[in-house]
Design a protein around this motif. Structure first.
Motif, mmCIF file in Angstrom:
data_model
loop_
_atom_site.group_PDB
_atom_site.id
_atom_site.type_symbol
_atom_site.label_atom_id
_atom_site.label_comp_id
_atom_site.label_asym_id
_atom_site.label_seq_id
_atom_site.Cartn_x
_atom_site.Cartn_y
_atom_site.Cartn_z
ATOM 1 N N ARG A 1 0.848 -1.189 0.000
ATOM 2 C CA ARG A 1 0.000 0.000 0.000
ATOM 3 C C ARG A 1 0.886 1.242 0.000
ATOM 4 O O ARG A 1 1.822 1.341 0.810
ATOM 5 N N PRO A 2 0.627 2.228 -0.870
ATOM 6 C CA PRO A 2 1.543 3.363 -0.991
ATOM 7 C C PRO A 2 1.456 4.359 0.152
ATOM 8 O O PRO A 2 2.414 5.090 0.404
ATOM 9 N N HIS A 3 0.308 4.429 0.842
ATOM 10 C CA HIS A 3 0.133 5.451 1.859
ATOM 11 C C HIS A 3 -0.252 4.823 3.199
ATOM 12 O O HIS A 3 -0.990 3.839 3.245
ATOM 13 N N ASN A 4 0.253 5.427 4.263
ATOM 14 C CA ASN A 4 -0.072 4.994 5.613
ATOM 15 C C ASN A 4 -1.203 5.867 6.136
ATOM 16 O O ASN A 4 -1.070 7.088 6.195
ATOM 17 N N GLU A 5 -2.314 5.254 6.545
ATOM 18 C CA GLU A 5 -3.454 5.998 7.052
ATOM 19 C C GLU A 5 -3.467 6.060 8.570
ATOM 20 O O GLU A 5 -4.440 6.545 9.168
ATOM 21 N N ASP A 6 -2.413 5.557 9.221
ATOM 22 C CA ASP A 6 -2.195 5.780 10.648
ATOM 23 C C ASP A 6 -1.389 7.066 10.824
ATOM 24 O O ASP A 6 -0.725 7.541 9.885
ATOM 25 N N ALA B 1 -0.395 10.806 20.925
ATOM 26 C CA ALA B 1 -1.692 10.475 20.333
ATOM 27 C C ALA B 1 -1.469 9.605 19.109
ATOM 28 O O ALA B 1 -0.569 9.862 18.307
ATOM 29 N N VAL B 2 -2.294 8.581 18.973
ATOM 30 C CA VAL B 2 -2.248 7.656 17.843
ATOM 31 C C VAL B 2 -3.604 7.682 17.151
ATOM 32 O O VAL B 2 -4.654 7.599 17.808
ATOM 33 N N LEU B 3 -3.597 7.797 15.827
ATOM 34 C CA LEU B 3 -4.820 7.846 15.035
ATOM 35 C C LEU B 3 -4.778 6.770 13.957
ATOM 36 O O LEU B 3 -3.703 6.448 13.436
ATOM 37 N N ASP B 4 -5.940 6.250 13.621
ATOM 38 C CA ASP B 4 -6.067 5.240 12.574
ATOM 39 C C ASP B 4 -7.227 5.654 11.674
ATOM 40 O O ASP B 4 -8.394 5.598 12.070
ATOM 41 N N ASP C 1 -5.438 -1.073 15.173
ATOM 42 C CA ASP C 1 -5.915 -2.453 15.051
ATOM 43 C C ASP C 1 -5.116 -3.290 14.062
ATOM 44 O O ASP C 1 -5.327 -4.499 13.967
ATOM 45 N N GLY C 2 -4.193 -2.638 13.338
ATOM 46 C CA GLY C 2 -3.261 -3.426 12.541
ATOM 47 C C GLY C 2 -2.280 -4.217 13.384
ATOM 48 O O GLY C 2 -1.660 -5.165 12.890
ATOM 49 N N VAL C 3 -2.145 -3.853 14.660
ATOM 50 C CA VAL C 3 -1.285 -4.586 15.596
ATOM 51 C C VAL C 3 -2.113 -5.416 16.562
ATOM 52 O O VAL C 3 -1.712 -6.528 16.932
ATOM 53 N N THR C 4 -3.281 -4.928 16.975
ATOM 54 C CA THR C 4 -4.064 -5.684 17.958
ATOM 55 C C THR C 4 -4.581 -6.996 17.402
ATOM 56 O O THR C 4 -5.043 -7.853 18.159
ATOM 57 N N ARG C 5 -4.481 -7.209 16.086
ATOM 58 C CA ARG C 5 -4.836 -8.518 15.550
ATOM 59 C C ARG C 5 -3.939 -9.620 16.114
ATOM 60 O O ARG C 5 -4.311 -10.801 16.056
ATOM 61 N N LEU C 6 -2.785 -9.258 16.666
ATOM 62 C CA LEU C 6 -1.967 -10.253 17.374
ATOM 63 C C LEU C 6 -2.758 -10.899 18.503
ATOM 64 O O LEU C 6 -2.616 -12.099 18.780
ATOM 65 N N VAL C 7 -3.599 -10.110 19.166
ATOM 66 C CA VAL C 7 -4.461 -10.623 20.232
ATOM 67 C C VAL C 7 -5.759 -11.176 19.652
ATOM 68 O O VAL C 7 -6.176 -12.295 19.982
ATOM 69 N N GLU C 8 -6.389 -10.388 18.780
ATOM 70 C CA GLU C 8 -7.744 -10.709 18.335
ATOM 71 C C GLU C 8 -7.799 -11.873 17.355
ATOM 72 O O GLU C 8 -8.774 -12.629 17.331
ATOM 73 N N LYS D 1 -5.782 -8.894 4.461
ATOM 74 C CA LYS D 1 -4.647 -9.646 4.998
ATOM 75 C C LYS D 1 -3.703 -8.744 5.777
ATOM 76 O O LYS D 1 -3.161 -9.142 6.807
ATOM 77 N N HIS D 2 -3.460 -7.538 5.285
ATOM 78 C CA HIS D 2 -2.550 -6.606 5.941
ATOM 79 C C HIS D 2 -3.271 -5.290 6.207
ATOM 80 O O HIS D 2 -4.199 -4.920 5.483
ATOM 81 N N ASP D 3 -2.822 -4.603 7.230
ATOM 82 C CA ASP D 3 -3.355 -3.282 7.540
ATOM 83 C C ASP D 3 -2.195 -2.396 7.970
ATOM 84 O O ASP D 3 -1.119 -2.891 8.356
ATOM 85 N N ASP D 4 -2.391 -1.080 7.875
ATOM 86 C CA ASP D 4 -1.408 -0.177 8.462
ATOM 87 C C ASP D 4 -1.273 -0.522 9.940
ATOM 88 O O ASP D 4 -2.247 -0.911 10.600
ATOM 89 N N ALA D 5 -0.069 -0.380 10.470
ATOM 90 C CA ALA D 5 0.189 -0.821 11.830
ATOM 91 C C ALA D 5 1.023 0.223 12.575
ATOM 92 O O ALA D 5 2.029 0.697 12.056
ATOM 93 N N THR D 6 0.596 0.560 13.787
ATOM 94 C CA THR D 6 1.297 1.546 14.605
ATOM 95 C C THR D 6 1.337 1.084 16.053
ATOM 96 O O THR D 6 0.332 0.585 16.575
ATOM 97 N N ALA D 7 2.489 1.250 16.674
ATOM 98 C CA ALA D 7 2.665 0.960 18.087
ATOM 99 C C ALA D 7 3.483 2.063 18.728
ATOM 100 O O ALA D 7 4.529 2.451 18.193
ATOM 101 N N ALA D 8 3.008 2.587 19.850
ATOM 102 C CA ALA D 8 3.749 3.594 20.622
ATOM 103 C C ALA D 8 3.928 3.061 22.033
ATOM 104 O O ALA D 8 2.972 2.566 22.654
ATOM 105 N N TRP D 9 5.157 3.168 22.547
ATOM 106 C CA TRP D 9 5.486 2.635 23.880
ATOM 107 C C TRP D 9 6.049 3.763 24.735
ATOM 108 O O TRP D 9 6.942 4.492 24.320
ATOM 109 N N LEU D 10 5.489 3.910 25.938
ATOM 110 C CA LEU D 10 5.912 4.946 26.879
ATOM 111 C C LEU D 10 6.397 4.314 28.153
ATOM 112 O O LEU D 10 5.831 3.315 28.628
ATOM 113 N N THR D 11 7.426 4.887 28.722
ATOM 114 C CA THR D 11 7.894 4.457 30.033
ATOM 115 C C THR D 11 8.130 5.688 30.912
ATOM 116 O O THR D 11 8.365 6.789 30.413
#
Length: 251
Positions: free
Chosen positions: A13-18, A28-31, A193-200, A240-250
């Motif tokens: 996919r040429p563009h990321n919609e996240d 802030a994270v947007l999808d 939700d491109g990453v939460t499919r790991l759980v779902e 099969k694939h979706d844009d995927a974003t993960a942000a981690w804070l400590t």
């Protein structure tokens, strides 16, 4: 606060919609979501434009109105985005582009969160437990998936349906919100939700996702989900694939 993130378009996919925006004490994270092929959205802009406008407007709100509540700031960002294309687009069209919003902010001794639609936040507490804030109203529409276009139109930004950032500023006040003592939180994970499919889809646990982000960084989650997609495929009603974003804070 230390913030790291990774975002990637779906393979092929040429563009990321996240979209991700961060500041010294917030992220802030947007999808973005768009109408299916062949459906007229009433908007001359694409989804990357929408999430960039909304993310930028939200960043301005978070940076300049530090005492504002998160629903107030998200609502103001939606209004600003609407104003940016009100003269060129039909904002009453029920298929107009929209976006999820997940925000985490430290405000003094508190950590505030907001989750609007299906981009969840997992809070890792200092005692080792997790709290997952997951707006799953898109999973609870009547009739079961695959949802018809008519059902989604009738349910979007309506009581009893689901709420998303589009052209209804009041949707911000329907988000899942709350605050926890900063001293009780050691980490936080924001995902699309491109990453939460790991759980779902693939049966992994939130604890595994948080541990992976903590030890290997958020980019590891994206590489992990791509491997699962290649090896195990996707449900028949999903892409099969979706844009995927993960942000981690400590802290």
């Amino acid at each position: 606060m230390r913030i790291s993130y990774e975002t990637a378009a779906a393979p092929g996919r040429p563009h990321n919609e996240d979209y991700v925006v961060t500041g010294p004490r917030w992220v802030a994270v947007l999808d973005g979501a768009t109408a299916p092929a062949g459906v007229e959205s009433g908007c001359k802009h694409d989804v990357p434009w929408l999430v960039a406008q909304l993310g930028s407007a939200l960043a301005r709100q978070l940076a300049t109105r530090s005492q504002g509540s998160l629903p107030d700031l998200v609502s103001a960002a939606i209004r600003a985005t609407m104003a940016a294309h009100a003269d060129t687009c039909d904002l009453t069209n029920l298929d107009s582009p929209s976006s999820t919003v997940a925000v985490l902010r430290q405000q003094g001794e508190l950590v505030d969160y907001l989750v609007l639609c299906d981009s969840p936040i997992a809070l890792q507490h200092t005692d080792g437990t997790l709290t997952v804030i997951d707006d799953d109203r898109t999973d609870r529409l009547p009739g079961g998936r695959p949802y018809s276009l008519e059902l989604v139109r009738a349910s979007r930004n309506r009581p009893g349906g689901f709420w998303v950032a589009a052209a209804v500023p009041e949707a911000a006040y329907e988000a899942l919100t709350g605050s926890v003592e900063a001293s009780t939180v050691s980490g936080a994970l924001l995902l699309t939700d491109g990453v939460t499919r790991l759980v779902e889809w693939y049966g992994h646990t939130w604890e595994q996702l948080v541990d992976t982000a903590a030890t290997s960084g958020p980019g590891k989650l994206i590489r992990w989900v791509r491997q699962e997609e290649r090896d195990r495929g996707a449900p028949s009603i999903a892409k099969k694939h979706d844009d995927a974003t993960a942000a981690w804070l400590t802290w």
